[in-house]
Design a protein around this motif. Structure first.
Motif, PDB file in Angstrom:
ATOM      1  N   UNK A  12      13.198  27.723  49.034  1.00  0.00           N
ATOM      2  CA  UNK A  12      12.883  26.606  48.154  1.00  0.00           C
ATOM      3  C   UNK A  12      13.945  26.471  47.078  1.00  0.00           C
ATOM      4  N   UNK A  13      14.220  25.244  46.715  1.00  0.00           N
ATOM      5  CA  UNK A  13      15.241  24.990  45.706  1.00  0.00           C
ATOM      6  C   UNK A  13      14.721  25.365  44.326  1.00  0.00           C
ATOM      7  N   UNK A  14      15.596  25.831  43.479  1.00  0.00           N
ATOM      8  CA  UNK A  14      15.248  26.132  42.094  1.00  0.00           C
ATOM      9  C   UNK A  14      16.119  25.286  41.183  1.00  0.00           C
ATOM     10  N   UNK A  15      15.677  25.042  39.987  1.00  0.00           N
ATOM     11  CA  UNK A  15      16.447  24.221  39.068  1.00  0.00           C
ATOM     12  C   UNK A  15      16.181  24.611  37.639  1.00  0.00           C
ATOM     13  N   UNK A  16      16.773  23.838  36.721  1.00  0.00           N
ATOM     14  CA  UNK A  16      16.655  24.137  35.307  1.00  0.00           C
ATOM     15  C   UNK A  16      15.567  23.317  34.627  1.00  0.00           C
ATOM     16  N   UNK A  17      14.770  22.577  35.375  1.00  0.00           N
ATOM     17  CA  UNK A  17      13.761  21.712  34.779  1.00  0.00           C
ATOM     18  C   UNK A  17      12.578  22.482  34.219  1.00  0.00           C
ATOM     19  N   UNK A  18      11.485  21.750  33.987  1.00  0.00           N
ATOM     20  CA  UNK A  18      10.264  22.340  33.445  1.00  0.00           C
ATOM     21  C   UNK A  18       9.747  23.442  34.368  1.00  0.00           C
ATOM     22  N   UNK A  19       9.362  24.610  33.822  1.00  0.00           N
ATOM     23  CA  UNK A  19       8.804  25.669  34.675  1.00  0.00           C
ATOM     24  C   UNK A  19       7.564  25.168  35.406  1.00  0.00           C
ATOM     25  N   UNK A  20       7.376  25.642  36.614  1.00  0.00           N
ATOM     26  CA  UNK A  20       6.228  25.229  37.418  1.00  0.00           C
ATOM     27  C   UNK A  20       5.153  26.309  37.356  1.00  0.00           C
ATOM     28  N   UNK A  21       3.924  25.884  37.106  1.00  0.00           N
ATOM     29  CA  UNK A  21       2.816  26.828  36.988  1.00  0.00           C
ATOM     30  C   UNK A  21       1.713  26.472  37.982  1.00  0.00           C
ATOM     31  N   UNK A  22       0.930  27.484  38.305  1.00  0.00           N
ATOM     32  CA  UNK A  22      -0.313  27.272  39.035  1.00  0.00           C
ATOM     33  C   UNK A  22      -1.454  27.701  38.115  1.00  0.00           C
ATOM     34  N   UNK A  23      -2.530  26.938  38.152  1.00  0.00           N
ATOM     35  CA  UNK A  23      -3.635  27.118  37.219  1.00  0.00           C
ATOM     36  C   UNK A  23      -4.863  27.629  37.962  1.00  0.00           C
ATOM     37  N   UNK A  24      -5.576  28.547  37.322  1.00  0.00           N
ATOM     38  CA  UNK A  24      -6.771  29.128  37.939  1.00  0.00           C
ATOM     39  C   UNK A  24      -7.809  29.404  36.861  1.00  0.00           C
ATOM     40  N   UNK A  25      -9.041  29.650  37.290  1.00  0.00           N
ATOM     41  CA  UNK A  25     -10.113  29.950  36.352  1.00  0.00           C
ATOM     42  C   UNK A  25      -9.963  31.361  35.797  1.00  0.00           C
ATOM     43  N   UNK A  26     -10.247  31.517  34.522  1.00  0.00           N
ATOM     44  CA  UNK A  26     -10.328  32.844  33.924  1.00  0.00           C
ATOM     45  C   UNK A  26     -11.676  33.467  34.284  1.00  0.00           C
TER      46      UNK A  26
END
Length: 255
Positions: free
Chosen positions: A65-79
């Motif tokens: 997968x390509x990487x770049x200098x843009x906004x970090x990518x996150x995945x969200x989950x329930x606490x």
């Protein structure tokens, strides 16, 4: 504690229910789910994270997968808090378990079960109640109940502090069952380190339930070292039949 069922925004409930099913999701997935922009999704996620219901983890790209200098990518989950509130079915479980306790034919065994439930609840509350005197402990109890979304007031106008619950913490259970009132009295007595009496009760036509210290402030001591006082409360089963259950409260010694 905030739970999904208490969230007023349908989009919040939809998002949290989605995370229950998927375990984690990206902003783009949630955009498709809610039909809104990325900015709107992030604003909602930030609010739910501030409430402690959702957490995020950096979404690391997989090989290729390509990487770049843009906004970090996150995945969200329930606490853990979000998971415990999502799909909350505790009320049904509590009612079923309480009915089982009420069906115990032996009054002594039934009373023992009620007191053990009260003591178990007291164990959960006690670490947050450590005031040096009764007034301070009742203030701490007021704050603790407020955090659990139970409206409560503390009135000191009569000399002794009176704790008033403006809404019952167990409305479905307590509608016709005074055993719940007895349990609450045991719970507060254990947590506050002072025997309390139910000075006003909704089941008697009062506007609220008020708990008043029985004899003023006492020295806090371990429960096992305190003299025992047996209080008998007239309790009524949900079918209207009368009964009596003796609740043993720990009463602290006079200073």
């Amino acid at each position: 504690m905030l739970s999904v069922m208490n969230l007023s925004d349908p989009a919040d409930r939809l998002l949290i229910d989605h995370l229950r099913r998927r375990s984690a999701a990206s902003v783009s997935e949630l955009m498709d789910l809610l039909g809104v922009t990325a900015t709107a999704v992030r604003q909602r996620l930030n609010r739910l994270m501030a409430d402690g219901l959702i957490g995020r983890q950096l979404d690391r790209p997989t090989d290729g997968e390509a990487t770049g200098r843009g906004r970090p990518s996150y995945r969200y989950s329930l606490t853990e808090r979000g998971r415990s509130g999502a799909g909350d079915n505790y009320q049904d479980l509590a009612q079923a378990m309480w009915q089982e306790i009420r069906s115990i034919p032996d009054p002594a065994i039934r009373a023992g079960a009620v007191k053990r439930v009260a003591n178990r609840l007291a164990e959960r509350y006690s670490p947050s109640i450590d005031g040096e005197d009764l007034k301070q402990r009742m203030l701490e109890m007021t704050r603790l109940l407020g955090e659990r979304e139970v409206p409560v007031e503390l009135d000191e106008s009569s000399g002794l502090p009176v704790l008033t619950l403006l809404a019952c913490p167990y409305p479905k259970l307590a509608e016709n069952d005074r055993t719940v009132c007895a349990m609450e009295k045991v719970l507060l007595s254990e947590v506050l380190g002072e025997a309390v009496r139910l000075s006003e009760c909704r089941l008697d036509g009062g506007g609220c339930c008020s708990f008043t210290p029985s004899r003023g402030d006492r020295r806090r001591e371990p429960t096992e070292s305190l003299p025992k006082v047996t209080l008998s409360d007239d309790l009524h089963a949900t079918d209207g039949t009368a009964g009596a259950v003796e609740i043993v409260l720990a009463e602290e010694a006079v200073r």
